[in-house]
Design a protein around this motif. Sequence first.
Motif, PDB file in Angstrom:
ATOM      1  N   GLY A 186     -15.639  -8.917  -0.243  1.00  0.00           N
ATOM      2  CA  GLY A 186     -15.521  -7.478  -0.455  1.00  0.00           C
ATOM      3  C   GLY A 186     -14.083  -6.989  -0.442  1.00  0.00           C
ATOM      4  N   GLY A 187     -13.124  -7.877  -0.612  1.00  0.00           N
ATOM      5  CA  GLY A 187     -11.707  -7.515  -0.604  1.00  0.00           C
ATOM      6  C   GLY A 187     -10.954  -8.459   0.310  1.00  0.00           C
ATOM      7  N   PHE A 188      -9.628  -8.500   0.128  1.00  0.00           N
ATOM      8  CA  PHE A 188      -8.828  -9.294   1.057  1.00  0.00           C
ATOM      9  C   PHE A 188      -7.536  -8.567   1.357  1.00  0.00           C
ATOM     10  N   GLU A 189      -6.866  -9.034   2.415  1.00  0.00           N
ATOM     11  CA  GLU A 189      -5.685  -8.330   2.910  1.00  0.00           C
ATOM     12  C   GLU A 189      -4.488  -9.271   2.966  1.00  0.00           C
ATOM     13  N   ILE A 190      -3.310  -8.714   2.669  1.00  0.00           N
ATOM     14  CA  ILE A 190      -2.045  -9.399   2.948  1.00  0.00           C
ATOM     15  C   ILE A 190      -1.213  -8.468   3.833  1.00  0.00           C
ATOM     16  N   THR A 191      -0.297  -9.048   4.591  1.00  0.00           N
ATOM     17  CA  THR A 191       0.558  -8.245   5.475  1.00  0.00           C
ATOM     18  C   THR A 191       2.004  -8.493   5.074  1.00  0.00           C
ATOM     19  N   ILE A 192       2.722  -7.398   4.780  1.00  0.00           N
ATOM     20  CA  ILE A 192       4.083  -7.540   4.241  1.00  0.00           C
ATOM     21  C   ILE A 192       5.089  -6.901   5.185  1.00  0.00           C
ATOM     22  N   GLY A 193       6.041  -7.708   5.653  1.00  0.00           N
ATOM     23  CA  GLY A 193       7.186  -7.183   6.393  1.00  0.00           C
ATOM     24  C   GLY A 193       8.182  -6.648   5.378  1.00  0.00           C
ATOM     25  N   ILE A 194       8.574  -5.380   5.549  1.00  0.00           N
ATOM     26  CA  ILE A 194       9.416  -4.741   4.531  1.00  0.00           C
ATOM     27  C   ILE A 194      10.892  -4.932   4.845  1.00  0.00           C
ATOM     28  N   ASP A 195      11.588  -5.631   3.953  1.00  0.00           N
ATOM     29  CA  ASP A 195      13.043  -5.702   4.020  1.00  0.00           C
ATOM     30  C   ASP A 195      13.556  -4.525   3.194  1.00  0.00           C
ATOM     31  N   PRO A 196      14.246  -3.539   3.815  1.00  0.00           N
ATOM     32  CA  PRO A 196      14.669  -2.340   3.069  1.00  0.00           C
ATOM     33  C   PRO A 196      15.561  -2.670   1.873  1.00  0.00           C
ATOM     34  N   GLU A 197      16.239  -3.835   1.941  1.00  0.00           N
ATOM     35  CA  GLU A 197      17.096  -4.258   0.823  1.00  0.00           C
ATOM     36  C   GLU A 197      16.310  -5.063  -0.215  1.00  0.00           C
ATOM     37  N   GLY A 198      15.047  -5.287   0.035  1.00  0.00           N
ATOM     38  CA  GLY A 198      14.236  -6.125  -0.834  1.00  0.00           C
ATOM     39  C   GLY A 198      13.729  -5.383  -2.067  1.00  0.00           C
ATOM     40  N   THR A 199      12.863  -6.051  -2.811  1.00  0.00           N
ATOM     41  CA  THR A 199      12.385  -5.526  -4.084  1.00  0.00           C
ATOM     42  C   THR A 199      10.907  -5.157  -4.002  1.00  0.00           C
ATOM     43  N   LEU A 200      10.055  -6.176  -3.859  1.00  0.00           N
ATOM     44  CA  LEU A 200       8.619  -5.906  -3.903  1.00  0.00           C
ATOM     45  C   LEU A 200       8.130  -5.189  -2.648  1.00  0.00           C
ATOM     46  N   GLY A 201       8.705  -5.568  -1.501  1.00  0.00           N
ATOM     47  CA  GLY A 201       8.282  -4.941  -0.237  1.00  0.00           C
ATOM     48  C   GLY A 201       8.443  -3.426  -0.280  1.00  0.00           C
ATOM     49  N   PRO A 202       9.672  -2.918  -0.501  1.00  0.00           N
ATOM     50  CA  PRO A 202       9.852  -1.461  -0.564  1.00  0.00           C
ATOM     51  C   PRO A 202       9.029  -0.814  -1.676  1.00  0.00           C
ATOM     52  N   TRP A 203       8.859  -1.515  -2.788  1.00  0.00           N
ATOM     53  CA  TRP A 203       8.065  -0.956  -3.893  1.00  0.00           C
ATOM     54  C   TRP A 203       6.639  -0.693  -3.438  1.00  0.00           C
ATOM     55  N   ILE A 204       6.050  -1.671  -2.754  1.00  0.00           N
ATOM     56  CA  ILE A 204       4.638  -1.518  -2.397  1.00  0.00           C
ATOM     57  C   ILE A 204       4.466  -0.533  -1.235  1.00  0.00           C
ATOM     58  N   ALA A 205       5.502  -0.394  -0.409  1.00  0.00           N
ATOM     59  CA  ALA A 205       5.365   0.457   0.781  1.00  0.00           C
ATOM     60  C   ALA A 205       5.822   1.893   0.551  1.00  0.00           C
ATOM     61  N   ASP A 206       6.775   2.111  -0.345  1.00  0.00           N
ATOM     62  CA  ASP A 206       7.420   3.425  -0.420  1.00  0.00           C
ATOM     63  C   ASP A 206       6.570   4.503  -1.069  1.00  0.00           C
ATOM     64  N   ASP A 207       5.902   4.148  -2.123  1.00  0.00           N
ATOM     65  CA  ASP A 207       5.102   5.156  -2.819  1.00  0.00           C
ATOM     66  C   ASP A 207       3.634   4.893  -2.566  1.00  0.00           C
ATOM     67  N   ASP A 208       2.841   5.825  -2.996  1.00  0.00           N
ATOM     68  CA  ASP A 208       1.413   5.642  -2.825  1.00  0.00           C
ATOM     69  C   ASP A 208       0.895   4.762  -3.956  1.00  0.00           C
ATOM     70  N   ARG A 209       0.712   3.491  -3.653  1.00  0.00           N
ATOM     71  CA  ARG A 209       0.314   2.528  -4.695  1.00  0.00           C
ATOM     72  C   ARG A 209      -1.192   2.397  -4.847  1.00  0.00           C
ATOM     73  N   GLU A 210      -1.935   3.091  -4.000  1.00  0.00           N
ATOM     74  CA  GLU A 210      -3.384   2.903  -4.044  1.00  0.00           C
ATOM     75  C   GLU A 210      -3.935   3.238  -5.424  1.00  0.00           C
ATOM     76  N   GLY A 211      -4.753   2.358  -5.955  1.00  0.00           N
ATOM     77  CA  GLY A 211      -5.342   2.571  -7.277  1.00  0.00           C
ATOM     78  C   GLY A 211      -4.559   1.889  -8.383  1.00  0.00           C
ATOM     79  N   GLU A 212      -3.292   1.522  -8.111  1.00  0.00           N
ATOM     80  CA  GLU A 212      -2.519   0.782  -9.121  1.00  0.00           C
ATOM     81  C   GLU A 212      -2.978  -0.676  -9.151  1.00  0.00           C
ATOM     82  N   THR A 213      -2.581  -1.402 -10.187  1.00  0.00           N
ATOM     83  CA  THR A 213      -2.966  -2.814 -10.249  1.00  0.00           C
ATOM     84  C   THR A 213      -1.730  -3.709 -10.139  1.00  0.00           C
ATOM     85  N   VAL A 214      -1.968  -4.898  -9.619  1.00  0.00           N
ATOM     86  CA  VAL A 214      -0.955  -5.964  -9.601  1.00  0.00           C
ATOM     87  C   VAL A 214      -1.666  -7.218 -10.096  1.00  0.00           C
TER      88      VAL A 214
END
Length: 208
Positions: free
Chosen positions: A61-89
Amino acid sequence: MEKTEVTIEAVREVGPDTVAVDLETPEEFDARPGQFVKLETEVEGEHVSRFYTLSSPDVEGGFEITIGIDPEGTLGPWIADDDREGETVTVEGPYGSAYYEDESELLILAGGPGVGPAVGIGERAVEDGGDVTVVYCDDEPVHEDRLEALREAGATVVVTDELADHVASYYDGQQVFVYGFGEFVTDALDALEGAGGDPDGAKVENFG
Ligand SMILES: Cc1cc2nc3c(=O)[nH]c(=O)nc-3n(C[C@H](O)[C@H](O)[C@H](O)COP(=O)(O)OP(=O)(O)OC[C@H]3O[C@@H](n4cnc5c(N)ncnc54)[C@H](O)[C@@H]3O)c2cc1C
């Protein structure tokens, strides 16, 4: 599973600079806690792909990943900064050999976002009646509610910066799992060797 588009169902803060991301489980996707997936998306027009380890006990019924955000990083800040719910990856996998295979005695050593697979494996193993010890090192611990629930379910959970001392106390021939970035992995394997264990027998996933 080949590259498949999945929906981001939720992005939840689970502690300082860390998010848990709930992803839709595609048809025919199966994985064990501790395996990882390749996640791909576009960030400011650039194609980005990174690996993330399952932090849920299963993929039903779904799965989870846990991401430590490096503020200088790329994907981490992208997924955490805005409301990504409903978008696809795009997700591909699962990969890796350092995952839970129904062992009955587990010592899980986690550094930083390595706590993700630690809680996922811990929950699954406790549910299976296993004897679980988690030693988790982080300046600012995350997933505290799940760590507490693991304690209440009978697991031994230690949050510490004294890794070697705790490995020496708790290592008693269990299957050892190690998750975290390179420096932590080195320290954990040194601690295991110091406690009389065999680093080659440990299931290790190095985040880089
Ligand atoms: C098998 C595996 C499993 C993993 N599982 C997890 C997991 O469960 N959770 C988790 O949080 N992470 C995990 N990782 C790490 C994850 O894949 C990413 O590396 C991490 O999230 C950082 O990605 P990012 O795009 O946010 O940052 P990046 O853009 O990769 O940047 C990271 C850092 O490197 C610096 N940097 C980037 N490019 C350069 C360059 N060219 N020169 C110098 N410095 C540079 C940046 O400034 C930043 O400080 C895993 C990695 C592996 C290999």
